[in-house]
Design a protein around this motif. Structure first.
Motif, mmCIF file in Angstrom:
data_model
loop_
_atom_site.group_PDB
_atom_site.id
_atom_site.type_symbol
_atom_site.label_atom_id
_atom_site.label_comp_id
_atom_site.label_asym_id
_atom_site.label_seq_id
_atom_site.Cartn_x
_atom_site.Cartn_y
_atom_site.Cartn_z
ATOM 1 N N UNK A 1 -2.376 -6.194 -7.756
ATOM 2 C CA UNK A 1 -1.750 -5.983 -9.194
ATOM 3 C C UNK A 1 0.101 -5.586 -8.428
ATOM 4 N N UNK A 2 -0.127 -4.482 -7.407
ATOM 5 C CA UNK A 2 1.165 -4.179 -6.592
ATOM 6 C C UNK A 2 2.129 -5.701 -6.607
ATOM 7 N N UNK A 3 1.706 -6.472 -6.116
ATOM 8 C CA UNK A 3 2.100 -8.287 -5.717
ATOM 9 C C UNK A 3 2.745 -7.968 -6.901
ATOM 10 N N UNK A 4 2.184 -8.399 -8.299
ATOM 11 C CA UNK A 4 2.265 -9.018 -9.595
ATOM 12 C C UNK A 4 3.442 -8.603 -10.023
ATOM 13 N N UNK A 5 3.618 -6.706 -9.632
ATOM 14 C CA UNK A 5 4.908 -5.673 -10.030
ATOM 15 C C UNK A 5 5.689 -6.518 -9.053
ATOM 16 N N UNK A 6 5.997 -6.094 -7.854
ATOM 17 C CA UNK A 6 7.395 -6.306 -7.189
ATOM 18 C C UNK A 6 8.130 -8.063 -8.052
ATOM 19 N N UNK B 1 0.734 -1.379 0.372
ATOM 20 C CA UNK B 1 0.114 0.078 -0.496
ATOM 21 C C UNK B 1 0.888 1.099 -0.093
ATOM 22 N N UNK B 2 1.962 1.406 0.583
ATOM 23 C CA UNK B 2 2.834 2.683 0.395
ATOM 24 C C UNK B 2 3.766 2.709 0.049
ATOM 25 N N UNK B 3 3.745 1.336 -1.385
ATOM 26 C CA UNK B 3 5.372 1.388 -2.413
ATOM 27 C C UNK B 3 4.816 1.795 -3.647
ATOM 28 N N UNK B 4 3.307 1.282 -3.148
ATOM 29 C CA UNK B 4 1.751 1.452 -4.659
ATOM 30 C C UNK B 4 1.378 1.713 -4.322
ATOM 31 N N UNK B 5 0.769 3.383 -4.058
ATOM 32 C CA UNK B 5 -0.050 3.746 -3.271
ATOM 33 C C UNK B 5 -1.516 3.591 -4.801
ATOM 34 N N UNK B 6 -2.517 3.435 -4.451
ATOM 35 C CA UNK B 6 -3.914 3.795 -5.351
ATOM 36 C C UNK B 6 -3.946 2.901 -6.343
ATOM 37 N N UNK B 7 -2.932 1.299 -6.040
ATOM 38 C CA UNK B 7 -3.288 0.077 -6.787
ATOM 39 C C UNK B 7 -3.151 -0.837 -6.086
#
Length: 307
Positions: free
Chosen positions: A200-205, A190-196
C-alpha cells in the motif's frame, strides 16, 4: 560555464562519526546525495555535486574525496560554519543522531553558482536529510522545480531518517510529483508510512507520478523496477558482502547511469544495472563507490541468468 556537467547531485555531504567501542570513534566522509554523486563520477558520468561544506578538517576531507573521484566541484561551496555530523552509536541495527543546528550545509546558496552552470545539465538527483532540514529543504525543492521546468530529468530518493518523522509529508509529495525517477527501500516505506502495509505504501509513492520510474529495493531480497504499467523483478546477485553501507546510493547511481547511457535498454536490464551497482558497493568497506569492472561483471551475470 565551460564543460558544464550533465548530471547534478544536490544536497548534503557530511561526516559520519562511528563508535568503535571502548570510547574509540572514527570519522568517515558520507552523505546520501554525495554518495550518489561520487558513484556516478566513478561510473564515468560528468557529475557535479552542489552543496555547502565547512572550512575545517572535515570539510577538507569531503573536498579531497570529491576531487579523488573526479567530481566537478565548481558548485561545491565552502562556508565558515561548523560541519554536519552524523553520530553513529550503533550500526546493526542503525542508531544515530545528527549534530548541525547551524551547520555549513544549511547555508548552501544556488544564487552564487557561476553563469551557465546548467547549460548542459540533463539529470539532477535530490534526497536524503537535506530535504528535511530548513532552510536547505526549501532551497532544494525550489531548485528541483526550476530544473524540471528547464527540461532536466529529476531523480529523488527520500532515504528515510528519523529527522523525517514530523512535517516531511509535504516535501515527500512535492518531490515525488516532480521526480521522473524515484527510489525507495522497504525500510524507507516503513519509516515514511508507519503502520501501513508495504504494498500500500509503495502504491502511494507511485501514485504521485504514475508514469515515472520507481525503483523499490529490498536489500538482499532483490528489487523491482516500475515504469508506468511495466514491472521488472530480480534478485540481487550473490556476493561476498563486506558491508552494505552506501549500497542503496550506489543502486541509484547504477540506475541513472543505465538510463542515461542506454535509454533503449529493456526495463529488466535497467534493474540489473541498479542491482549490479548496489552489490558491487557491498564488496568494499564503507560508502565506497562501486568499481566499474565489478559492476559490469555483476551486470553481465544477471543478464546471463535472465532474472
Amino acid at each position: 560555464m565551460r564543460d558544464a556537467p550533465l548530471m547534478l547531485c544536490a544536497g548534503e555531504a557530511l561526516t559520519d562519526i562511528i563508535d568503535q567501542g571502548e570510547e574509540r570513534w572514527v570519522s568517515r566522509v558520507g552523505g546520501s546525495v554525495w554518495n550518489v554523486a561520487r558513484a556516478l563520477a566513478v561510473l564515468g558520468e560528468p557529475t557535479a555535486f552542489a552543496g555547502a561544506i565547512s572550512r575545517d578538517r572535515f570539510g577538507d576531507a569531503l573536498w579531497q574525496a570529491s576531487e579523488a573521484v573526479g567530481l566537478d566541484t565548481r558548485l561545491l561551496q565552502r562556508v565558515e560554519r561548523s560541519p554536519l555530523l552524523a553520530i553513529v552509536e550503533k550500526c546493526e541495527p542503525p542508531r544515530y543522531f545528527f549534530i548541525g543546528d547551524d551547520s555549513a550545509d544549511l547555508h548552501f546558496d544556488p544564487a552564487a553558482f557561476p553563469a551557465g552552470w546548467a547549460d548542459g545539465l540533463r539529470w539532477a538527483h535530490f534526497g536524503g536529510i537535506s530535504l528535511a532540514r530548513e532552510p536547505l529543504a526549501s532551497t532544494l525543492v525550489a531548485l528541483a522545480q526550476r530544473l524540471k521546468e528547464q527540461g532536466v530529468t529529476i531523480s529523488y530518493d527520500p532515504n528515510y531518517r528519523n529527522l523525517m518523522e514530523e512535517g516531511y509529508e509535504p516535501t515527500l509529495r512535492r518531490m515525488a510529483a516532480l521526480a521522473d525517477v524515484i527510489k525507495v527501500s522497504d525500510d524507507d516505506l516503513r519509516g515514511l508510512f508507519p503502520r501501513v502495509e508495504l504494498d500500500v505504501a509503495l502504491e502511494r509513492v507511485r501514485a504521485f507520478n504514475p508514469a515515472g520510474y520507481c525503483l523499490f529495493t529490498r536489500g538482499g531480497q532483490g528489487a523491482s523496477l516500475f515504469h508506468g504499467a511495466q514491472r521488472a523483478d530480480a534478485r540481487a546477485p550473490k556476493v561476498a558482502v563486506v558491508d552494505t553501507v552506501g549500497a542503496g546510493d550506489a543502486s541509484v547511481a547504477g540506475l541513472l547511469h543505465s538510463l542515461a547511457r542506454h535509454p533503449g535498454r529493456p526495463l529488466q536490464s535497467h534493474l540489473h544495472a541498479a542491482l549490479a551497482a548496489g552489490s558491487a558497493a557491498c564488496l568494499q568497506a564503507g560508502a565506497t563507490p562501486p568499481q566499474p569492472a565489478a559492476m559490469h561483471q555483476l551486470f553481465e551475470q544477471l543478464e546471463g541468468e535472465g532474472t
